[in-house]
Design an enzyme around this catalytic site. Structure first.
Site, short mmCIF file in Angstrom:
data_model
loop_
_atom_site.label_atom_id
_atom_site.label_comp_id
_atom_site.label_asym_id
_atom_site.label_seq_id
_atom_site.Cartn_x
_atom_site.Cartn_y
_atom_site.Cartn_z
N GLY A 88 4.54 9.52 2.62
CA GLY A 88 4.17 8.15 2.94
C GLY A 88 2.66 8.08 3.09
O GLY A 88 1.93 8.94 2.60
N ARG A 89 2.18 7.06 3.78
CA ARG A 89 0.74 6.96 4.01
C ARG A 89 0.31 7.64 5.29
O ARG A 89 -0.88 7.80 5.55
CB ARG A 89 0.31 5.49 4.00
CG ARG A 89 0.31 4.90 2.58
CD ARG A 89 -0.18 3.48 2.52
NE ARG A 89 0.72 2.57 3.25
CZ ARG A 89 0.42 1.94 4.38
NH1 ARG A 89 -0.76 2.09 4.93
NH2 ARG A 89 1.29 1.15 4.96
N GLU A 125 -2.47 10.65 5.36
CA GLU A 125 -3.90 10.37 5.15
C GLU A 125 -4.62 10.02 6.44
O GLU A 125 -5.83 10.22 6.55
CB GLU A 125 -4.09 9.28 4.10
CG GLU A 125 -3.71 7.89 4.58
CD GLU A 125 -3.71 6.85 3.47
OE1 GLU A 125 -4.28 5.78 3.70
OE2 GLU A 125 -3.12 7.11 2.41
N CYS A 139 6.04 14.89 -0.90
CA CYS A 139 5.29 13.79 -1.48
C CYS A 139 3.80 13.82 -1.12
O CYS A 139 3.09 14.73 -1.47
CB CYS A 139 5.97 12.48 -1.06
SG CYS A 139 5.61 11.07 -2.11
N HIS A 140 3.34 12.80 -0.38
CA HIS A 140 1.95 12.71 0.03
C HIS A 140 1.64 13.58 1.25
O HIS A 140 0.51 13.57 1.75
CB HIS A 140 1.58 11.25 0.34
CG HIS A 140 1.42 10.40 -0.88
ND1 HIS A 140 2.50 9.95 -1.61
CD2 HIS A 140 0.32 9.93 -1.50
CE1 HIS A 140 2.06 9.22 -2.62
NE2 HIS A 140 0.75 9.19 -2.59
N TYR A 185 3.65 14.54 -4.89
CA TYR A 185 3.67 13.35 -5.73
C TYR A 185 2.54 13.51 -6.75
O TYR A 185 1.44 13.97 -6.41
CB TYR A 185 3.49 12.09 -4.87
CG TYR A 185 3.66 10.82 -5.66
CD1 TYR A 185 4.89 10.47 -6.20
CD2 TYR A 185 2.58 9.97 -5.89
CE1 TYR A 185 5.05 9.32 -6.96
CE2 TYR A 185 2.73 8.81 -6.63
CZ TYR A 185 3.97 8.49 -7.16
OH TYR A 185 4.12 7.36 -7.91
#
Length: 188
Positions: free
Chosen positions: A85-86, A89, A115-116, A136
């Site tokens: 997800g975000r 970050e 993923c992320h 990802y």
């Protein structure tokens, strides 16, 4: 004594990548705790692959975190999960989290990254230098800039590092993760 897994995340975590592993651990009788920048109800997001060139994002369910990063006692946990997800970050800016993640690499405990989630590793790139992993596809430049080899597969296992491309790959990721967690010695 049962095994104990730590899930590290924050707001904007991909819903399936936090809920699926959390409940999968509980299903197996493995205690799972979610750590975040602070203890609170986290906002999740739902990423979907529709007719866009990239994924779309919608608001998801809330999920409670159990403790703040600064309250984590790493020696109590047998394995680590880093959802995507975000969230990665922005949580990578928390110094206590970087020490937590480094511990799991240094002690060769099972680590699942989805993923992320690979973005979380950029400030501590040395932990994956020379390793192989997937993520990802948009994260390929970050994986390679950390000195890791990007593997263009949906899921990949490099010893204790289990990595996956996105939420559709959770069954394969969690199958390998559960196998490694069950074989690992109990540390809690």
């Amino acid at each position: 004594m049962s095994k104990k897994v730590l899930i590290v995340t924050g707001d904007a975590v991909e819903a399936l990548e936090v809920f699926y592993p959390y409940y999968r651990c509980l299903e197996e009788g493995i205690e799972a705790e979610i750590a975040a920048p602070k203890q609170k109800k986290l906002n999740t997001v739902i990423h979907d692959f529709e007719d866009w060139d990239t994924y779309t994002e919608k608001r998801g369910y809330g999920i409670e975190s159990h403790l703040a990063f600064e309250d984590v006692k790493v020696e109590k946990y047998d394995a680590l999960i880093i959802p995507g997800g975000r969230a990665p970050e922005h949580i990578r800016m928390h110094e206590p989290l970087l020490k937590i993640v480094t511990h799991f690499f240094e002690t060769d405990k099972p680590i699942a990254i989805m993923c992320h989630g690979s973005l979380l590793l950029t400030p501590i790139a040395d932990v994956v230098k020379g390793r192989k992993m997937t993520a990802y596809h948009a994260c390929k430049p970050e994986v390679e800039s950390m000195g890791a080899e990007y593997i263009n597969e949906m899921d990949y296992v490099d010893k204790n590092l289990i990595s996956g491309h996105a939420w559709p790959d959770l069954p394969a990721i969690m199958r390998e993760f559960m196998k490694q967690v069950k074989q690992a010695p109990v540390t809690s």
